[in-house]
Scaffold this motif. Structure first.
Motif, PDB file in Angstrom:
ATOM      1  N   ARG A 270       0.835  -1.211   0.000  1.00 53.03           N
ATOM      2  CA  ARG A 270       0.000   0.000   0.000  1.00 53.03           C
ATOM      3  C   ARG A 270       0.868   1.259   0.000  1.00 53.03           C
ATOM      4  NH1 ARG A 270      -2.028  -4.785   0.099  1.00 53.03           N
ATOM      5  NH2 ARG A 270      -3.967  -4.676  -1.038  1.00 53.03           N
TER       6      ARG A 270
ATOM      7  N   TYR B 158       7.450  -1.599 -11.780  1.00 49.29           N
ATOM      8  CA  TYR B 158       8.237  -2.734 -11.279  1.00 49.29           C
ATOM      9  C   TYR B 158       9.743  -2.427 -11.332  1.00 49.29           C
ATOM     10  CZ  TYR B 158       4.315  -5.620 -10.145  1.00 49.29           C
ATOM     11  OH  TYR B 158       3.189  -6.100  -9.522  1.00 49.29           O
TER      12      TYR B 158
ATOM     13  N   SER C 270      -1.518  -7.193   5.985  1.00 49.43           N
ATOM     14  CA  SER C 270      -2.811  -6.552   6.254  1.00 49.43           C
ATOM     15  C   SER C 270      -3.932  -7.581   6.293  1.00 49.43           C
ATOM     16  CB  SER C 270      -3.101  -5.491   5.192  1.00 49.43           C
ATOM     17  OG  SER C 270      -3.007  -6.062   3.907  1.00 49.43           O
TER      18      SER C 270
ATOM     19  N   GLN D 252      -6.701 -12.284  -0.650  1.00 49.60           N
ATOM     20  CA  GLN D 252      -6.972 -13.724  -0.741  1.00 49.60           C
ATOM     21  C   GLN D 252      -6.139 -14.352  -1.859  1.00 49.60           C
ATOM     22  OE1 GLN D 252      -8.549 -15.263   1.426  1.00 49.60           O
ATOM     23  NE2 GLN D 252      -9.858 -13.731   2.428  1.00 49.60           N
TER      24      GLN D 252
HETATM   25  C1  BJW Z   1       4.233  -3.815   9.614  1.00 52.31           C
HETATM   26  C2  BJW Z   1       5.311  -2.934   9.722  1.00 52.31           C
HETATM   27  C3  BJW Z   1       6.431  -3.366  10.479  1.00 52.31           C
HETATM   28  C4  BJW Z   1       3.803  -2.001   8.506  1.00 52.31           C
HETATM   29  N1  BJW Z   1       6.404  -4.574  11.042  1.00 52.31           N
HETATM   30  N2  BJW Z   1       4.236  -4.988  10.188  1.00 52.31           N
HETATM   31  C5  BJW Z   1     -13.041  -8.917  -6.251  1.00 52.31           C
HETATM   32  C6  BJW Z   1     -12.639  -8.770  -7.580  1.00 52.31           C
HETATM   33  C7  BJW Z   1     -11.482  -9.401  -8.076  1.00 52.31           C
HETATM   34  C8  BJW Z   1     -10.711 -10.165  -7.255  1.00 52.31           C
HETATM   35  C9  BJW Z   1     -11.122 -10.297  -5.944  1.00 52.31           C
HETATM   36  C10 BJW Z   1     -12.255  -9.702  -5.435  1.00 52.31           C
HETATM   37  N3  BJW Z   1     -12.393 -10.031  -4.151  1.00 52.31           N
HETATM   38  C11 BJW Z   1     -11.355 -10.824  -3.828  1.00 52.31           C
HETATM   39  C12 BJW Z   1     -10.588 -10.990  -4.917  1.00 52.31           C
HETATM   40  C13 BJW Z   1      -9.376 -11.775  -5.000  1.00 52.31           C
HETATM   41  C14 BJW Z   1      -8.128 -10.941  -4.840  1.00 52.31           C
HETATM   42  C15 BJW Z   1      -8.157 -10.206  -3.505  1.00 52.31           C
HETATM   43  O1  BJW Z   1      -7.917 -10.778  -2.473  1.00 52.31           O
HETATM   44  N4  BJW Z   1      -8.461  -8.908  -3.526  1.00 52.31           N
HETATM   45  C16 BJW Z   1      -8.593  -8.159  -2.282  1.00 52.31           C
HETATM   46  C17 BJW Z   1      -7.844  -6.834  -2.393  1.00 52.31           C
HETATM   47  C18 BJW Z   1     -10.053  -7.973  -2.011  1.00 52.31           C
HETATM   48  N5  BJW Z   1      -7.076 -11.908  -4.876  1.00 52.31           N
HETATM   49  C19 BJW Z   1      -6.556 -12.310  -6.016  1.00 52.31           C
HETATM   50  O2  BJW Z   1      -6.864 -11.814  -7.074  1.00 52.31           O
HETATM   51  C20 BJW Z   1      -5.590 -13.473  -5.924  1.00 52.31           C
HETATM   52  N6  BJW Z   1      -5.977 -14.469  -6.858  1.00 52.31           N
HETATM   53  C21 BJW Z   1      -7.150 -15.083  -6.782  1.00 52.31           C
HETATM   54  O3  BJW Z   1      -7.945 -14.874  -5.894  1.00 52.31           O
HETATM   55  O4  BJW Z   1      -7.373 -15.955  -7.832  1.00 52.31           O
HETATM   56  C22 BJW Z   1      -8.737 -16.361  -8.039  1.00 52.31           C
HETATM   57  C23 BJW Z   1      -9.399 -15.299  -8.914  1.00 52.31           C
HETATM   58  C24 BJW Z   1      -9.193 -15.375 -10.270  1.00 52.31           C
HETATM   59  C25 BJW Z   1      -9.808 -14.423 -11.082  1.00 52.31           C
HETATM   60  C26 BJW Z   1     -10.600 -13.397 -10.540  1.00 52.31           C
HETATM   61  C27 BJW Z   1     -10.762 -13.330  -9.151  1.00 52.31           C
HETATM   62  C28 BJW Z   1     -10.152 -14.298  -8.334  1.00 52.31           C
HETATM   63  C29 BJW Z   1      -4.188 -13.058  -6.258  1.00 52.31           C
HETATM   64  C30 BJW Z   1      -3.633 -12.076  -5.281  1.00 52.31           C
HETATM   65  C31 BJW Z   1      -2.247 -11.649  -5.708  1.00 52.31           C
HETATM   66  C32 BJW Z   1      -1.763 -10.459  -4.907  1.00 52.31           C
HETATM   67  N7  BJW Z   1      -0.647  -9.895  -5.555  1.00 52.31           N
HETATM   68  C33 BJW Z   1       0.018  -8.777  -4.905  1.00 52.31           C
HETATM   69  C34 BJW Z   1       1.028  -8.171  -5.895  1.00 52.31           C
HETATM   70  C35 BJW Z   1       2.268  -9.050  -5.969  1.00 52.31           C
HETATM   71  C36 BJW Z   1       3.310  -8.436  -6.785  1.00 52.31           C
HETATM   72  C37 BJW Z   1       3.723  -7.067  -6.276  1.00 52.31           C
HETATM   73  O5  BJW Z   1       4.128  -6.899  -5.110  1.00 52.31           O
HETATM   74  O6  BJW Z   1       3.649  -6.151  -7.064  1.00 52.31           O
HETATM   75  O7  BJW Z   1       0.665  -9.214  -3.718  1.00 52.31           O
HETATM   76  S1  BJW Z   1      -1.115  -7.520  -4.310  1.00 52.31           S
HETATM   77  C38 BJW Z   1      -0.246  -7.194  -2.829  1.00 52.31           C
HETATM   78  O8  BJW Z   1      -1.007  -7.593  -1.668  1.00 52.31           O
HETATM   79  C39 BJW Z   1       0.990  -8.085  -2.862  1.00 52.31           C
HETATM   80  C40 BJW Z   1       1.105  -8.516  -1.452  1.00 52.31           C
HETATM   81  O9  BJW Z   1       1.848  -9.709  -1.369  1.00 52.31           O
HETATM   82  C41 BJW Z   1      -0.331  -8.686  -1.039  1.00 52.31           C
HETATM   83  C42 BJW Z   1      -0.558  -8.636   0.438  1.00 52.31           C
HETATM   84  O10 BJW Z   1      -0.171  -7.417   0.959  1.00 52.31           O
HETATM   85  P1  BJW Z   1       0.540  -7.379   2.366  1.00 52.31           P
HETATM   86  O11 BJW Z   1       1.808  -8.133   2.302  1.00 52.31           O
HETATM   87  O12 BJW Z   1      -0.415  -7.768   3.405  1.00 52.31           O
HETATM   88  O13 BJW Z   1       0.957  -5.835   2.470  1.00 52.31           O
HETATM   89  P2  BJW Z   1       0.091  -4.569   2.839  1.00 52.31           P
HETATM   90  O14 BJW Z   1       0.788  -3.422   2.244  1.00 52.31           O
HETATM   91  O15 BJW Z   1      -1.337  -4.750   2.505  1.00 52.31           O
HETATM   92  O16 BJW Z   1       0.135  -4.527   4.439  1.00 52.31           O
HETATM   93  C43 BJW Z   1       1.332  -4.291   5.143  1.00 52.31           C
HETATM   94  C44 BJW Z   1       1.096  -4.635   6.601  1.00 52.31           C
HETATM   95  O17 BJW Z   1       2.328  -4.476   7.285  1.00 52.31           O
HETATM   96  C45 BJW Z   1       0.084  -3.712   7.300  1.00 52.31           C
HETATM   97  O18 BJW Z   1      -0.807  -4.502   8.090  1.00 52.31           O
HETATM   98  C46 BJW Z   1       0.959  -2.861   8.217  1.00 52.31           C
HETATM   99  O19 BJW Z   1       0.296  -2.480   9.429  1.00 52.31           O
HETATM  100  C47 BJW Z   1       2.091  -3.796   8.505  1.00 52.31           C
HETATM  101  N8  BJW Z   1       3.364  -3.166   8.879  1.00 52.31           N
HETATM  102  N9  BJW Z   1       5.076  -1.783   9.071  1.00 52.31           N
HETATM  103  C48 BJW Z   1       5.356  -5.350  10.935  1.00 52.31           C
HETATM  104  N10 BJW Z   1       7.544  -2.554  10.658  1.00 52.31           N
END
Ligand code: BJW
Length: 269
Positions: free
Chosen positions: A46, A78, A207, A211
């Motif tokens: 984010r 990227y 966060s 999913q």
């Molecule tokens: C600290 C800290 C410190 C800060 N110490 N902590 C509706 C429409 C379409 C799709 C969907 C939908 N509803 C759901 C979906 C599915 C979708 C999804 O989940 N969307 C949600 C947003 C709602 N998921 C997908 O699409 C997945 N595939 C899938 O479901 O396939 C089936 C499907 C097929 C076709 C259509 C629909 C479904 C794939 C998900 C892939 C995610 N990819 C990314 C990008 C990767 C490449 C890149 O980095 O560029 O992965 S998105 C991004 O989010 C990245 C991360 O790995 C992922 C998770 O984020 P993360 O790691 O949690 O980071 P943040 O930034 O969110 O949070 C940071 C946290 O750290 C915070 O809590 C802070 O408080 C904390 N923090 N400092 C400890 N010092």
């Protein structure tokens, strides 16, 4: 006995309680997100959409549809993040996770991060479920999924966008999992199996909204695992957590590992 979600920093008692839970673990699964790499200078997902990139919708930067629409914009985003990641080093949080292997019989790290820092820190069993930003693949996966492409061997005009696949001419893209793409089946199957098998799941710096990974702590909890969460902010996972340690990973994890080591040397006072 637990105190999920309490504010006010991490007390030594809570650190010790988390260490006690870890010490009893036979199969620890550590699930990490972008927060664990923040103290290495890598913006969280984010955060990465702030500053220069704040005007863009993540749906256009991290989806196949966004890449089709504007391959150069996505490639440039990227490349910008690759530059940050190339300069980054593992921080005390990554090192503490690697150090858990010295105290526990089995530790597996499932990471959503694409930066390679867990392996660099010394963790030996890392499952990077969202891919690896350092790798590239053919957008058409013309030779099978994934068709990796070594771009160091290619010549192209970097001003004009991403290079082309040497096999089929499709654009080359980062080998990461975008929204609306499925996770690699092997990685996904293993992650779900590990969540079912874990007796403790340590969830760090995610966060918990993306999913299918966000469902892993819920699955582990349903199968009886103790859930420990480390995050400065509450998340949808916090309500499940037996222990919520509210602080930065690079500060809290070394404290937990130090408590674990003390206990291992004859118990705590
Ligand atoms: C600290 C800290 C410190 C800060 N110490 N902590 C509706 C429409 C379409 C799709 C969907 C939908 N509803 C759901 C979906 C599915 C979708 C999804 O989940 N969307 C949600 C947003 C709602 N998921 C997908 O699409 C997945 N595939 C899938 O479901 O396939 C089936 C499907 C097929 C076709 C259509 C629909 C479904 C794939 C998900 C892939 C995610 N990819 C990314 C990008 C990767 C490449 C890149 O980095 O560029 O992965 S998105 C991004 O989010 C990245 C991360 O790995 C992922 C998770 O984020 P993360 O790691 O949690 O980071 P943040 O930034 O969110 O949070 C940071 C946290 O750290 C915070 O809590 C802070 O408080 C904390 N923090 N400092 C400890 N010092």
């Amino acid at each position: 006995m637990s105190n999920p979600g309490q504010a006010g920093g991490v007390s030594p008692e809570r650190v010790r309680a988390a260490a006690d839970a870890l010490r009893a673990s036979c199969c620890l699964v550590v699930l990490t997100g972008a927060g664990v790499s923040k103290e290495s200078g890598i913006p969280t997902f984010r955060d990465a959409l702030d500053g220069l990139w704040a005007q863009y919708d993540p749906a256009l930067l991290a989806t196949p549809r966004g890449f089709r629409r504007d391959p150069r914009l996505v490639w440039d985003w990227y490349q910008y993040r690759r530059t940050l990641i190339a300069q980054a080093q593992p921080n005390p949080g990554h090192l503490a996770i690697a150090a858990l292997e010295r105290h526990l019989p089995r530790v597996v790290v499932i990471t959503q991060n694409i930066d390679g820092l867990h392996v660099q820190a010394g963790s030996s069993d890392v499952l990077p479920v969202h891919g690896d930003i350092r790798l590239n693949k053919c957008f058409a996966n013309c030779q099978g999924d994934p068709t990796l492409v070594d771009i160091s061997a290619l010549e192209w005009d970097a001003e004009a966008g991403p290079p082309r696949c040497p096999h089929c001419g499709a654009y080359v893209r980062p080998a990461v999992v975008w929204f609306e793409e499925t996770l690699p089946p092997d990685a996904s199957d293993r992650a779900f199996a590990l969540a079912r098998a874990a007796d403790v799941m340590l969830v760090v710096g995610t966060s918990g909204v993306v999913q299918p990974v966000a469902s892993l702590p819920f699955l582990a909890h349903e199968h009886g695992a103790t859930i420990i969460e480390i995050n400065p902010s509450r998340t949808p996972i916090t309500r499940l957590a037996d222990w919520f340690l509210d602080g930065p990973a690079g500060v809290v994890l070394p404290q937990v590992v130090a408590a674990l080591a003390e206990e291992g040397e004859g118990g705590h006072a």
